[in-house]
Structure formats: C-alpha cells, structure tokens
Write a protein that holds these residues in place. Structure first.
Motif, mmCIF file in Angstrom:
data_model
loop_
_atom_site.group_PDB
_atom_site.id
_atom_site.type_symbol
_atom_site.label_atom_id
_atom_site.label_comp_id
_atom_site.label_asym_id
_atom_site.label_seq_id
_atom_site.Cartn_x
_atom_site.Cartn_y
_atom_site.Cartn_z
ATOM 1 N N ALA A 187 1.084 40.967 -2.572
ATOM 2 C CA ALA A 187 0.032 41.754 -3.212
ATOM 3 C C ALA A 187 -1.184 41.880 -2.299
ATOM 4 O O ALA A 187 -1.715 42.980 -2.106
ATOM 5 N N ILE A 188 -1.613 40.780 -1.707
ATOM 6 C CA ILE A 188 -2.780 40.805 -0.826
ATOM 7 C C ILE A 188 -2.500 41.653 0.407
ATOM 8 O O ILE A 188 -3.341 42.450 0.835
ATOM 9 N N SER A 189 -1.305 41.529 0.953
ATOM 10 C CA SER A 189 -0.934 42.347 2.120
ATOM 11 C C SER A 189 -0.958 43.825 1.787
ATOM 12 O O SER A 189 -1.475 44.638 2.559
ATOM 13 N N ARG A 190 -0.412 44.190 0.642
ATOM 14 C CA ARG A 190 -0.380 45.602 0.238
ATOM 15 C C ARG A 190 -1.775 46.142 -0.058
ATOM 16 O O ARG A 190 -1.986 47.352 -0.033
ATOM 17 N N LEU A 191 -2.708 45.239 -0.341
ATOM 18 C CA LEU A 191 -4.094 45.653 -0.592
ATOM 19 C C LEU A 191 -4.935 45.631 0.685
ATOM 20 O O LEU A 191 -6.140 45.841 0.634
ATOM 21 N N GLY A 192 -4.310 45.361 1.820
ATOM 22 C CA GLY A 192 -5.016 45.429 3.097
ATOM 23 C C GLY A 192 -5.373 44.096 3.719
ATOM 24 O O GLY A 192 -5.978 44.060 4.782
ATOM 25 N N GLY A 193 -5.022 42.989 3.080
ATOM 26 C CA GLY A 193 -5.282 41.678 3.663
ATOM 27 C C GLY A 193 -4.426 41.467 4.898
ATOM 28 O O GLY A 193 -3.247 41.811 4.908
ATOM 29 N N THR A 194 -5.021 40.938 5.955
ATOM 30 C CA THR A 194 -4.268 40.762 7.191
ATOM 31 C C THR A 194 -4.189 39.310 7.640
ATOM 32 O O THR A 194 -3.148 38.875 8.104
ATOM 33 N N GLU A 195 -5.267 38.574 7.519
ATOM 34 C CA GLU A 195 -5.276 37.176 7.959
ATOM 35 C C GLU A 195 -5.748 36.294 6.825
ATOM 36 O O GLU A 195 -6.949 36.158 6.582
ATOM 37 N N PHE A 196 -4.774 35.682 6.134
ATOM 38 C CA PHE A 196 -5.073 34.853 4.972
ATOM 39 C C PHE A 196 -3.942 33.870 4.771
ATOM 40 O O PHE A 196 -2.876 34.001 5.374
ATOM 41 N N GLN A 197 -4.189 32.899 3.906
ATOM 42 C CA GLN A 197 -3.150 31.948 3.533
ATOM 43 C C GLN A 197 -3.235 31.734 2.031
ATOM 44 O O GLN A 197 -4.326 31.520 1.490
ATOM 45 N N VAL A 198 -2.086 31.795 1.369
ATOM 46 C CA VAL A 198 -2.015 31.483 -0.050
ATOM 47 C C VAL A 198 -1.516 30.045 -0.146
ATOM 48 O O VAL A 198 -0.440 29.722 0.335
ATOM 49 N N LYS A 199 -2.331 29.193 -0.774
ATOM 50 C CA LYS A 199 -1.969 27.778 -0.884
ATOM 51 C C LYS A 199 -1.057 27.552 -2.089
ATOM 52 O O LYS A 199 -0.874 28.444 -2.908
ATOM 53 N N THR A 200 -0.498 26.359 -2.182
ATOM 54 C CA THR A 200 0.444 26.047 -3.257
ATOM 55 C C THR A 200 -0.179 26.163 -4.643
ATOM 56 O O THR A 200 0.525 26.419 -5.613
ATOM 57 N N ASP A 201 -1.495 25.998 -4.746
ATOM 58 C CA ASP A 201 -2.170 26.169 -6.036
ATOM 59 C C ASP A 201 -2.542 27.640 -6.285
ATOM 60 O O ASP A 201 -3.257 27.963 -7.219
ATOM 61 N N LEU A 202 -2.064 28.525 -5.405
ATOM 62 C CA LEU A 202 -2.266 29.976 -5.443
ATOM 63 C C LEU A 202 -3.695 30.406 -5.110
ATOM 64 O O LEU A 202 -4.048 31.564 -5.292
ATOM 65 N N SER A 203 -4.503 29.464 -4.608
ATOM 66 C CA SER A 203 -5.814 29.868 -4.111
ATOM 67 C C SER A 203 -5.602 30.524 -2.745
ATOM 68 O O SER A 203 -4.578 30.331 -2.094
ATOM 69 N N VAL A 204 -6.573 31.333 -2.335
ATOM 70 C CA VAL A 204 -6.437 32.094 -1.095
ATOM 71 C C VAL A 204 -7.553 31.721 -0.143
ATOM 72 O O VAL A 204 -8.721 31.628 -0.525
ATOM 73 N N VAL A 205 -7.184 31.497 1.112
ATOM 74 C CA VAL A 205 -8.146 31.264 2.180
ATOM 75 C C VAL A 205 -8.058 32.464 3.117
ATOM 76 O O VAL A 205 -6.985 32.786 3.626
ATOM 77 N N TYR A 206 -9.190 33.137 3.293
ATOM 78 C CA TYR A 206 -9.249 34.276 4.212
ATOM 79 C C TYR A 206 -9.812 33.793 5.537
ATOM 80 O O TYR A 206 -10.765 33.023 5.581
#
Length: 94
Positions: free
Chosen positions: A10-29
């Motif tokens: 979802a984040i990739s399709r919305l234009g995110g390029t450099e991020f990490q989705v953690k196991t708790d589903l939080s996102v680090v950009y």
C-alpha cells in the motif's frame, strides 16, 4: 498476503520509496523517502488491495475461466458472466 506485505504494498503504491514496516505494523520512513502517505490513505489503499486479492482468489484460474467461456459458447449459457458478476458483488470495491 501477510499484513506487513499488504501495508508495504500500500505504501509503495502511494509513492513511498524508502521505508520499513515493523512487525507491529508501525512505519519508519528514511531520509530519501519520496513521500509519506497519511494513515487514512494507507488504510484506504490496504482495503483496496484486500478486495483485489479476494477477487483474484475467487475468480479462479484463467484456464477454468476459459473453460467456462467455451462451455457457455457451446451451450448458450452465461455461467462465466454470472460467476464474474457474483465475485464482484461478493467483493465490492471500497
């Protein structure tokens, strides 16, 4: 698809390029990220992806669909069209 994979897609399709989705589903950009979509945009895109995945499974294989179309042609029936309409009705887009 696993929740982490769906959120990443979802984040990739919305234009995110450099991020990490953690196991708790939080996102680090990261610093080079092109965009940071809002949580509501991510949630909406996840819902869209889940519908598309459910439809993909429900449609069945291309071979099965072609077989339905062949027999519809031979028997003058609408099995394939009815099947596709039912899948769409059962899995409406958000």
């Amino acid at each position: 698809m696993e929740p982490i994979d769906i959120k990443s897609a979802a984040i990739s399709r919305l234009g995110g390029t450099e991020f990490q989705v953690k196991t708790d589903l939080s996102v680090v950009y990261f610093d080079g990220n092109a965009t940071e979509p809002s949580e509501s945009d991510i949630t909406n895109k996840i819902a869209e992806i889940e519908v598309l995945e459910a439809r993909k499974i429900a449609y069945g294989s291309i071979a099965d669909q072609l077989d339905m179309q062949y027999w519809d042609n031979v028997n003058s029936t609408t099995t394939w069209k009815d099947h596709i309409a039912q899948v769409k009705a059962d899995n409406p887009k958000p």
